[in-house]
Design an enzyme around this catalytic site. Sequence first.
Site, PDB file in Angstrom:
ATOM      1  N   GLY A 105      40.653 -19.728 -37.689  1.00 48.07           N
ATOM      2  CA  GLY A 105      40.792 -20.660 -38.793  1.00 48.07           C
ATOM      3  C   GLY A 105      39.516 -21.450 -39.003  1.00 48.07           C
ATOM      4  CB  ALA A 106      37.114 -21.759 -41.195  1.00 49.99           C
ATOM      5  N   GLY A 107      39.641 -24.432 -41.387  1.00 51.02           N
ATOM      6  CA  GLY A 107      40.009 -25.582 -42.207  1.00 51.02           C
ATOM      7  C   GLY A 107      39.630 -26.894 -41.545  1.00 51.02           C
ATOM      8  N   GLY A 108      40.240 -27.989 -42.023  1.00 54.04           N
ATOM      9  CA  GLY A 108      39.910 -29.311 -41.510  1.00 54.04           C
ATOM     10  C   GLY A 108      40.235 -29.485 -40.048  1.00 54.04           C
ATOM     11  CG  ASN A 119      42.878 -38.862 -37.920  1.00 53.55           C
ATOM     12  OD1 ASN A 119      41.960 -39.583 -37.522  1.00 53.55           O
ATOM     13  ND2 ASN A 119      43.737 -38.305 -37.098  1.00 53.55           N
ATOM     14  CB  ILE A 170      47.003 -26.980 -33.942  1.00 52.37           C
ATOM     15  CG1 ILE A 170      46.868 -26.260 -35.287  1.00 52.37           C
ATOM     16  CG2 ILE A 170      45.719 -26.912 -33.148  1.00 52.37           C
ATOM     17  CD1 ILE A 170      45.901 -26.966 -36.228  1.00 52.37           C
ATOM     18  CB  SER A 173      54.114 -37.704 -42.251  1.00 52.62           C
ATOM     19  OG  SER A 173      53.514 -38.322 -41.132  1.00 52.62           O
ATOM     20  NE  ARG A 174      58.340 -32.879 -37.259  1.00 55.03           N
ATOM     21  CZ  ARG A 174      59.453 -32.360 -36.771  1.00 55.03           C
ATOM     22  NH1 ARG A 174      60.036 -32.911 -35.732  1.00 55.03           N
ATOM     23  NH2 ARG A 174      59.997 -31.302 -37.331  1.00 55.03           N
ATOM     24  CG  ASP A 231      42.930 -34.785 -36.676  1.00 53.83           C
ATOM     25  OD1 ASP A 231      43.999 -35.340 -36.386  1.00 53.83           O
ATOM     26  OD2 ASP A 231      42.578 -34.558 -37.852  1.00 53.83           O
ATOM     27  CE  LYS A 265      44.029 -35.398 -41.532  1.00 53.80           C
ATOM     28  NZ  LYS A 265      44.070 -34.504 -40.345  1.00 53.80           N
TER      29      LYS A 265
END
Length: 285
Positions: free
Chosen positions: A139-142, A97, A229, A21-22, A113, A76
């Site tokens: 895409g179809a994720g979170g 988040n 993204i 993580s940044r 987000d 999440k």
Amino acid sequence: MSGDDILAPRAGVIGWPVQHSRSPRLHGYWLKQYGLPGRYDLLPLPPEDLGGFLQELKRSGQAENFRGVNVTIPHKQAVLPFLDEIDHAAKRIGAANTLILREDGSLFGQNTDGYGFLQNLRESQPQWQPSAGPGLVLGAGGSARAICVALLDAGLPALTIINRSPERAEALAKALDDPRVSIGAWEDRADLLEGAGLLVNTTSLGMSGQPALDIALDALPIQALVTDIVYAPLETGLLAAARARGNLVVDGLGMLLHQGRPGFAAWFGQWPEVTPGLREAVLAD
């Protein structure tokens, strides 16, 4: 009172794994820039320990001046049953988040987000408007779900979801429950670009260490905006190809930076700005 009695505000990010993580670099930069006391830590948390951690946060977090946490994969969705209240976006997306510990010990959950995504587009390409034309989301994720909700709420006239696994695209479209949403077949992705005003890649394709995103942009209108993204690399193959043909492009780093602003403001009392210096600091090796 001694210095030990006056605890600086604390926040962090929970995930498993979380070392990548940044967020500590992001929040650490803001703390230093605004001269604020505070700490922001990596908090590795295996899934089996999530409930205990959140219950302890509610029980004793205030005594330690803990203000809240960011939440990343795989927590999440799993955090929701432990929260006392969630905002509209988190409710629609089905994930949070950003958690804020209130003075009464209750936990409030947000999903920032979608906010981060839209702010990135608006600040990077202010001439773009959601009403400009239909959008395509790969895409179809979170992340896709958060972005779709944000775009629909912002007034996008139509949205097509295209995913390698059609079942996931169908599930997302059903959850969104909006007549503006349709599903496209992955093999038809290039043809579906015709007439689009926005193309968004939320898949890992094109990310460092992952296969390239294979999509021909010939049918995409030149006035369409293209965004990815992914921010490692900062300019993906998709963005490079879109830029070369004259499309407006927006990289993915700004989404990460903007989504952190509401949490920082709640935890440390200062609404932060996204600046070129921040981008450099977060990208630095």
